[in-house]
Structure formats: C-alpha cells, structure tokens
Design a protein around this motif. Structure first.
Motif, PDB file in Angstrom:
ATOM      1  N   VAL A   1       0.840  -1.200   0.000  1.00  0.00           N
ATOM      2  CA  VAL A   1       0.000   0.000   0.000  1.00  0.00           C
ATOM      3  C   VAL A   1       0.876   1.252   0.000  1.00  0.00           C
ATOM      4  CG1 VAL A   1      -1.687   1.325   1.341  1.00  0.00           C
ATOM      5  CG2 VAL A   1      -1.939  -1.164   1.136  1.00  0.00           C
ATOM      6  N   ALA A   2       1.942   1.219   0.797  1.00  0.00           N
ATOM      7  CA  ALA A   2       2.799   2.404   0.920  1.00  0.00           C
ATOM      8  C   ALA A   2       3.632   2.650  -0.333  1.00  0.00           C
ATOM      9  CB  ALA A   2       3.716   2.244   2.133  1.00  0.00           C
ATOM     10  N   LEU A   3       4.224   1.602  -0.909  1.00  0.00           N
ATOM     11  CA  LEU A   3       5.257   1.794  -1.936  1.00  0.00           C
ATOM     12  C   LEU A   3       4.918   1.192  -3.297  1.00  0.00           C
ATOM     13  CD1 LEU A   3       8.414   1.093   0.296  1.00  0.00           C
ATOM     14  CD2 LEU A   3       7.496   3.321  -0.364  1.00  0.00           C
TER      15      LEU A   3
ATOM     16  N   SER B   1       2.461  -7.144  24.163  1.00  0.00           N
ATOM     17  CA  SER B   1       1.423  -8.145  24.467  1.00  0.00           C
ATOM     18  C   SER B   1       1.065  -8.061  25.938  1.00  0.00           C
ATOM     19  CB  SER B   1       1.961  -9.538  24.144  1.00  0.00           C
ATOM     20  OG  SER B   1       1.233 -10.532  24.846  1.00  0.00           O
ATOM     21  N   SER B   2      -0.189  -8.394  26.257  1.00  0.00           N
ATOM     22  CA  SER B   2      -0.547  -8.356  27.677  1.00  0.00           C
ATOM     23  C   SER B   2      -0.070  -9.606  28.415  1.00  0.00           C
ATOM     24  CB  SER B   2      -2.057  -8.142  27.855  1.00  0.00           C
ATOM     25  OG  SER B   2      -2.771  -9.016  27.007  1.00  0.00           O
ATOM     26  N   ILE B   3       0.234 -10.683  27.664  1.00  0.00           N
ATOM     27  CA  ILE B   3       0.665 -11.887  28.396  1.00  0.00           C
ATOM     28  C   ILE B   3       2.048 -12.409  27.999  1.00  0.00           C
ATOM     29  CG2 ILE B   3      -1.752 -12.637  28.746  1.00  0.00           C
ATOM     30  CD1 ILE B   3      -1.111 -14.895  26.679  1.00  0.00           C
ATOM     31  N   ALA B   4       2.606 -11.932  26.881  1.00  0.00           N
ATOM     32  CA  ALA B   4       3.918 -12.454  26.441  1.00  0.00           C
ATOM     33  C   ALA B   4       4.880 -11.287  26.220  1.00  0.00           C
ATOM     34  CB  ALA B   4       3.750 -13.269  25.163  1.00  0.00           C
ATOM     35  N   ASP B   5       6.089 -11.587  25.738  1.00  0.00           N
ATOM     36  CA  ASP B   5       7.087 -10.530  25.522  1.00  0.00           C
ATOM     37  C   ASP B   5       6.685  -9.592  24.382  1.00  0.00           C
ATOM     38  OD1 ASP B   5       8.553 -11.670  27.533  1.00  0.00           O
ATOM     39  OD2 ASP B   5       9.856 -12.810  26.173  1.00  0.00           O
ATOM     40  N   MET B   6       5.920 -10.114  23.439  1.00  0.00           N
ATOM     41  CA  MET B   6       5.451  -9.285  22.312  1.00  0.00           C
ATOM     42  C   MET B   6       4.288  -9.993  21.650  1.00  0.00           C
ATOM     43  SD  MET B   6       8.586 -10.174  19.713  1.00  0.00           S
ATOM     44  CE  MET B   6       9.720 -10.689  21.013  1.00  0.00           C
ATOM     45  N   LYS B   7       3.556  -9.259  20.801  1.00  0.00           N
ATOM     46  CA  LYS B   7       2.536  -9.906  19.984  1.00  0.00           C
ATOM     47  C   LYS B   7       2.909  -9.747  18.514  1.00  0.00           C
ATOM     48  CE  LYS B   7      -0.722  -5.972  20.565  1.00  0.00           C
ATOM     49  NZ  LYS B   7      -0.903  -5.253  19.314  1.00  0.00           N
ATOM     50  N   ASN B   8       2.303 -10.556  17.666  1.00  0.00           N
ATOM     51  CA  ASN B   8       2.771 -10.582  16.276  1.00  0.00           C
ATOM     52  C   ASN B   8       2.013  -9.644  15.352  1.00  0.00           C
ATOM     53  OD1 ASN B   8       0.377 -12.118  15.950  1.00  0.00           O
ATOM     54  ND2 ASN B   8       1.301 -13.310  14.277  1.00  0.00           N
ATOM     55  N   ILE B   9       1.158  -8.796  15.900  1.00  0.00           N
ATOM     56  CA  ILE B   9       0.537  -7.756  15.056  1.00  0.00           C
ATOM     57  C   ILE B   9       0.682  -6.402  15.745  1.00  0.00           C
ATOM     58  CG2 ILE B   9      -1.113  -9.142  13.754  1.00  0.00           C
ATOM     59  CD1 ILE B   9      -3.230  -8.354  15.874  1.00  0.00           C
ATOM     60  N   GLY B  10       0.572  -5.333  14.937  1.00  0.00           N
ATOM     61  CA  GLY B  10       0.713  -3.986  15.474  1.00  0.00           C
ATOM     62  C   GLY B  10      -0.634  -3.364  15.774  1.00  0.00           C
ATOM     63  N   ALA B  11      -0.688  -2.042  15.716  1.00  0.00           N
ATOM     64  CA  ALA B  11      -1.929  -1.319  15.982  1.00  0.00           C
ATOM     65  C   ALA B  11      -2.819  -1.384  14.740  1.00  0.00           C
ATOM     66  CB  ALA B  11      -1.617   0.129  16.335  1.00  0.00           C
ATOM     67  N   THR B  12      -4.106  -1.605  14.948  1.00  0.00           N
ATOM     68  CA  THR B  12      -5.025  -1.764  13.815  1.00  0.00           C
ATOM     69  C   THR B  12      -4.968  -0.556  12.876  1.00  0.00           C
ATOM     70  OG1 THR B  12      -6.446  -2.974  15.322  1.00  0.00           O
ATOM     71  CG2 THR B  12      -7.416  -2.327  13.210  1.00  0.00           C
ATOM     72  N   GLY B  13      -4.740  -0.844  11.595  1.00  0.00           N
ATOM     73  CA  GLY B  13      -4.785   0.218  10.599  1.00  0.00           C
ATOM     74  C   GLY B  13      -3.614   1.175  10.605  1.00  0.00           C
ATOM     75  N   GLN B  14      -2.534   0.821  11.291  1.00  0.00           N
ATOM     76  CA  GLN B  14      -1.402   1.744  11.391  1.00  0.00           C
ATOM     77  C   GLN B  14      -0.071   1.056  11.123  1.00  0.00           C
ATOM     78  OE1 GLN B  14      -0.606   4.495  14.667  1.00  0.00           O
ATOM     79  NE2 GLN B  14      -2.604   3.925  15.485  1.00  0.00           N
ATOM     80  N   ALA B  15       0.734   1.638  10.276  1.00  0.00           N
ATOM     81  CA  ALA B  15       2.175   1.303  10.187  1.00  0.00           C
ATOM     82  C   ALA B  15       2.460  -0.193  10.206  1.00  0.00           C
ATOM     83  CB  ALA B  15       2.932   2.009  11.322  1.00  0.00           C
ATOM     84  N   GLY B  16       1.722  -0.954   9.403  1.00  0.00           N
ATOM     85  CA  GLY B  16       1.867  -2.416   9.418  1.00  0.00           C
ATOM     86  C   GLY B  16       3.243  -2.906   9.010  1.00  0.00           C
ATOM     87  N   ALA B  17       3.889  -2.209   8.066  1.00  0.00           N
ATOM     88  CA  ALA B  17       5.231  -2.632   7.647  1.00  0.00           C
ATOM     89  C   ALA B  17       6.241  -2.380   8.765  1.00  0.00           C
ATOM     90  CB  ALA B  17       5.653  -1.891   6.381  1.00  0.00           C
ATOM     91  N   LEU B  18       5.992  -1.311   9.534  1.00  0.00           N
ATOM     92  CA  LEU B  18       6.946  -0.935  10.578  1.00  0.00           C
ATOM     93  C   LEU B  18       6.829  -1.844  11.793  1.00  0.00           C
ATOM     94  CD1 LEU B  18       6.591   2.973  10.561  1.00  0.00           C
ATOM     95  CD2 LEU B  18       7.504   1.447   8.817  1.00  0.00           C
ATOM     96  N   SER B  19       5.591  -2.224  12.174  1.00  0.00           N
ATOM     97  CA  SER B  19       5.485  -3.114  13.338  1.00  0.00           C
ATOM     98  C   SER B  19       6.109  -4.468  13.039  1.00  0.00           C
ATOM     99  CB  SER B  19       4.044  -3.244  13.845  1.00  0.00           C
ATOM    100  OG  SER B  19       3.135  -3.319  12.795  1.00  0.00           O
ATOM    101  N   ALA B  20       6.018  -4.918  11.781  1.00  0.00           N
ATOM    102  CA  ALA B  20       6.696  -6.166  11.404  1.00  0.00           C
ATOM    103  C   ALA B  20       8.209  -5.993  11.555  1.00  0.00           C
ATOM    104  CB  ALA B  20       6.352  -6.546   9.971  1.00  0.00           C
ATOM    105  N   GLY B  21       8.730  -4.869  11.071  1.00  0.00           N
ATOM    106  CA  GLY B  21      10.168  -4.599  11.185  1.00  0.00           C
ATOM    107  C   GLY B  21      10.605  -4.489  12.642  1.00  0.00           C
ATOM    108  N   LEU B  22       9.779  -3.845  13.452  1.00  0.00           N
ATOM    109  CA  LEU B  22      10.123  -3.695  14.878  1.00  0.00           C
ATOM    110  C   LEU B  22      10.195  -5.057  15.569  1.00  0.00           C
ATOM    111  CD1 LEU B  22       8.017  -0.521  15.712  1.00  0.00           C
ATOM    112  CD2 LEU B  22      10.512  -0.744  15.976  1.00  0.00           C
ATOM    113  N   LEU B  23       9.306  -5.968  15.176  1.00  0.00           N
ATOM    114  CA  LEU B  23       9.364  -7.310  15.766  1.00  0.00           C
ATOM    115  C   LEU B  23      10.662  -8.015  15.349  1.00  0.00           C
ATOM    116  CD1 LEU B  23       6.645  -9.848  16.499  1.00  0.00           C
ATOM    117  CD2 LEU B  23       8.637 -10.620  15.201  1.00  0.00           C
ATOM    118  N   LEU B  24      10.990  -7.943  14.065  1.00  0.00           N
ATOM    119  CA  LEU B  24      12.213  -8.600  13.580  1.00  0.00           C
ATOM    120  C   LEU B  24      13.447  -8.089  14.325  1.00  0.00           C
ATOM    121  CD1 LEU B  24      11.623  -8.655   9.708  1.00  0.00           C
ATOM    122  CD2 LEU B  24      11.169 -10.477  11.369  1.00  0.00           C
ATOM    123  N   GLN B  25      13.451  -6.793  14.583  1.00  0.00           N
ATOM    124  CA  GLN B  25      14.606  -6.159  15.239  1.00  0.00           C
ATOM    125  C   GLN B  25      14.930  -6.807  16.590  1.00  0.00           C
ATOM    126  OE1 GLN B  25      14.193  -1.874  15.924  1.00  0.00           O
ATOM    127  NE2 GLN B  25      16.378  -1.655  15.543  1.00  0.00           N
TER     128      GLN B  25
END
Ligand code: BES
Ligand code: MN
Ligand code: ZN
Length: 491
Positions: free
Chosen positions: A373-375, A419-443
């Motif tokens: 969508v972005a690029l 995540s409320s129960i784990a170190d992280m969750k595998n999705i970001g904020a609904t409708g926002q910056a989806g490519a970036l939350s994936a990158g942040l998880l990989l980091q």
C-alpha cells in the motif's frame, strides 16, 4: 536458458539479424551508434522511454528497431537493461538479434564497458524468460542469439560483462522458477531439495535441517507456523567462502522468508488474497539464487544464507490466535493473527544468523500488504538499524535497477507490539504502520548486529509483463544482493 548472448567487435558484426539501435528521447543516438531518421521519430511521436521499441525499417531480411533509452542526462544501467529486454521482444521472431552498443560503455556515469554489457545481457536474458513447465503446447523460442556489437578495442571487456550478466540472469531465473512453481508441487521438502541441488552445483556448503533438527534447535516460530500443515518444515543453510578466507574475512548473513504457501492459517485470507500466495517464498528463493551467483562470480566476503521453509495452513493442529510460543532466543510471542506468520519464521532464522556474529544481516521477505500500500509493486521497503548498510543496499540497488526506499523503525511504536501476556505480539496497531510493526518485531531477534530488512511484498511478483519482467515471480533483489556482496568492504 537457450538464448546465447555474445560480445562481438565490428569485424564480426552478424548480417541478417534484427538490429537494435539505442535511441535517446530526442531522437539522437549515442556516439558510435548509427544515426536514425529523426523525421520518422517525430512523425510517430515516439518517446523512446526505456523498455520501449519502434520498428524503423524492414527490407530484404533486414530489420532495424529503435530501442528507447530515455534522456541522455539521465542514462542509467537500468535503461540499458530495459533496452536489452525490449530487443528480445522486438526480435522474438529471430533467429538472431544485434544490440548496437557503440560507445555507450563510456556514457553511463560510474559504469564501465563491462557494466554496460552486463546490463544489456541481463535485460536480454531476463526478457527472454518464460515459465512454461505447465504449457502443453510449448514450443522452443525462435530467437537463439543476441550479439552485442562494440568497438573492437572494447570487445574483451564487454565479454566479461556478458559472462557476469549471464550468471546473474540465470540466478534470477532460478528464483523466478522457484516462485512460479505451484505451491502444490513445491512444498518445503522439495524447495529444499531444489535449493540443495543448485547450491551444490555452484560449490556452496549446504545443510538441510529436517523437522527433528528444527525441534532440537528450538525454532519455536518456524514450528508454530508449520503446526497447521501436513508438510514438514525445513531450514536450509548455505555457505560461501572465498578462497583464502580466514576468521577475519567479513561475514554477511542473508535470511529469506520461505512460506511455500500462505493461506493465512486459521486467520484465513479471503480467496482473492491467496491466489498469488505461492509467491510467499520469494525471499528464500532470492537468498538461494543470489548465493549461487555469488559463488559463481566469486565475492570477497564470506556469506551464510538461511531459508526457513514451511506452509501456513489451517487445520486441527494449527496454531490458534491467542497461542504463545517461545522463539529460539528465549523470547515469547503471542500469535494474535496467524496470517502475520512471516515474522515468526524469520525471528528464529535471524537469531541463528546473529549467533554467527556477522558484519551484516540482510533479511528479505514478502512480509506485509501494508508495504505494498505504501510503496506499490515496484519499490521495496528498507528498514534496519544501520545507516551505512542501508546506504550500501540502496547503492547496490541503484546499479541493479531495483529500488529500496527507507522506512523508519520508531521506538515510539514499540508499544504497538506489546502483548498483555507475552514478551510481544505478532501484530501492530489496527490500521497503522503495518510494515513498521513487522520490522520492529524482527529487530528484537538480531541481537544488535548491523541489520537491514527488505520488505519485498510488492516487487517480488507482478501481474503484468513490465520491461524485462514477465508476469509472475520477478526474482527481485537477486541482482542487488549479488552487487552488495561483490562490493562489500573487506577492511
Ligand atoms: N504474505 C503476506 C504479505 C503479502 C501480501 C505478500 C501481499 C505479498 C502480497 C503476509 O504473510 C501477510 O499476510 N501479512 C499480513 C499481516 C497482518 C495480518 C498483520 C498483511 O499484510 O495483511
Ligand atoms: Mn500471511
Ligand atoms: Zn506471508
């Protein structure tokens, strides 16, 4: 690849071939290339944009076509690559074509005769590609030979570029073949076999981890995604070392997403969303193919390649939204959407790569629709933690005709993947910056090593023919990776 490409001097210029003449947007031709009838160009309003061609004359077995190369001031290697692609299309009726290169070798900034011949060769071979394994009426192509015509003094240098261009184009075609192969006939085990065969033939070190090894190595993310499939996962590890390599020789790690089919899992995609999801192993295909080419051209650094491979399917044994797994590095991940699976298999492969303490890690993945969508479908997203590596990738991409555009990894958005129960969750904020939350998880899995993440969801696959690309898998990033690794600083 049936098409032969050769560099010839003016003495051996073949007669009776379709002659492709590079033409600038203003109707002029570069030095050393015969002038063409400018009136004809203006009457036909031919714009000569790169990748287009125009038939100029046809007489007694001789044809001349104009090959657009755009504005002289903006001449790039990719304009010539596109012109090479345009020639093979215009001369498809064959059997021979000539690309009149003239003095073009000296006209592209920062490029040698060899670079220019390489680009034309790549364009010709990539443009001639077709995937017809499943066409019952397939006939061999009529065009069998392209001669690149240069001044006699430049012939040997051009020949060297042709050789490199063939290696790179054949590797790109290997990636395309793997992507175009239907998922039903390319499960992880078959992908791994085909990768091994190609890698061994190129002299690479090859390891294929089966499911038992993957369990033993605690690759929790790969196993979480594979849980829904009857096809067992694999992990392919390839190794290249230049002659005389020592522990001091820099190591580059390449990591490619290898989802051989992405249905979304229990978070099932709609039917149209999964029609092209055989392409979800494009990152893995690019890693395998570029390493084959790297071994053939002989790069100055050590390279390790990782391809985690699995299907993403729903079933009674599939990972459920809300499940938590432990990744190889000990971090826990809550899987709230099973369609965000690429980051899960990459997490473990990035950990493995980081454990080898490489000078650079580059991962490639058809990771997010948000990046498309972005690029759009021609530009890849570029994220990471190292400005210098990002600059190297962009420069390599510019020479390879592949665009990588920087996107940020804002610390502020870390909370998107809390995540409320784990170190992280595998999705970001609904409708926002989806490519970036994936990158942040990989980091979170690169252990602070210099790292770049290439989201190739847009450019890996195309639904229409475009210049030297054919409908289907594009082999995107193979050329850039070969260029990046070949020119990687060794001191
Ligand atoms: N493989 C897809 C991304 C993709 C989309 C690749 C289109 C090529 C073309 C990936 O696994 C995916 O499904 N991503 C989701 C993530 C979301 C659930 C957070 C997406 O982008 O919708
Ligand atoms: Mn998915
Ligand atoms: Zn996917």
């Amino acid at each position: 690849m049936g098409l032969e490409v050769v560099a010839v001097g003016t003495e051996d210029a073949p007669a009776g071939a379709v002659a492709g003449v590079p033409v600038y947007a203003d109707g002029t031709t570069p030095a050393g290339v015969p002038a063409i009838d400018q009136g004809f160009v203006s009457r036909t309003e031919y714009k000569a944009s790169p990748g287009t061609s125009l038939l100029l004359e046809r007489s007694a077995g001789r044809e001349v076509v104009a090959l657009g190369i755009g504005k002289p001031a903006a001449l790039t290697l990719d304009a010539l690559r596109r012109a090479g692609g345009a020639l093979v299309r215009a001369a498809a009726h064959g059997p021979h074509a000539t690309f009149v290169l003239g003095e073009l070798g000296g006209l592209v900034p920062d490029a040698s005769v060899s670079d220019v011949a390489q680009a034309v060769t790549e364009g010709a071979l990539l443009g001639a590609y077709s995937f017809d394994a499943y066409k019952s009426d397939h006939r061999p192509p009529t065009l069998t030979r392209v001669a690149i015509l240069v001044g006699d003094a430049a012939r040997d240098e051009a020949a060297e570029g042709v050789r490199r261009g063939r290696i790179v184009a054949e590797a790109t075609s290997l990636a395309r073949d793997l992507v175009n192969e239907p998922a039903g006939s390319l499960p992880p085990s078959r992908f791994a076999e085909r990768a091994s065969v190609a890698a061994r033939a190129a002299g690479l070190g090859v390891e294929v981890w089966d499911e038992a090894r993957i369990v033993a190595e605690r690759l929790g993310g790969l196993l979480a995604v594979a849980a829904g499939s009857t096809q067992p996962p694999r992990l392919v590890r390839l190794r290249y070392e230049p002659e005389g390599a020592t522990a001091e020789t820099p190591l580059v790690a390449l990591v490619g997403k290898g989802i051989t089919f992405d249905s979304g899992g229990l978070s099932l995609k709609p039917p149209t969303g999964m029609m092209t999801m055989k392409c979800d192993m494009s990152g893995a295909a690019a890693v395998v193919a570029s390493m084959v080419a790297i071994a053939q051209v002989g790069a100055p650094v050590r390279v390790v390649g990782y391809a985690p491979l699995t299907e993403n399917l729903p079933s009674g044994s599939a990972t459920k939204p809300g499940d938590v797994f432990t990744a190889r590095n000990g971090k826990t991940v809550e899987v709230l959407n099973t369609d965000a699976e690429g980051r899960l298999i990459l997490s473990d492969a990035l950990s493995l790569a980081a454990e080898e303490a490489p000078a650079a890690i580059v991962d490639l993945a058809t990771l997010t629709g948000a990046c498309v969508v972005a690029l759009g479908d021609s530009i890849a997203g570029l994220m990471g933690n190292d400005e210098q590596l990002a600059a190297q990738i962009r420069a390599a991409g510019a020479r390879a005709g592949e665009v990588f555009w920087p996107l940020p990894l804002p610390e502020e958005y870390e909370e998107h993947i809390e995540s409320s129960i784990a170190d992280m969750k595998n999705i970001g904020a609904t409708g926002q910056a989806g490519a970036l939350s994936a990158g942040l998880l990989l980091q979170k899995f690169v252990a602070g090593r210099p790292w770049a993440h290439l989201d190739i969801a847009g450019p890996a696959f195309t639904d229409k023919d475009r210049h030297y690309l054919r409908k289907g898998g594009t082999g995107f990033a193979v050329r850039t990776l070969v260029e990046l690794v070949s020119s990687f600083p060794t001191a």
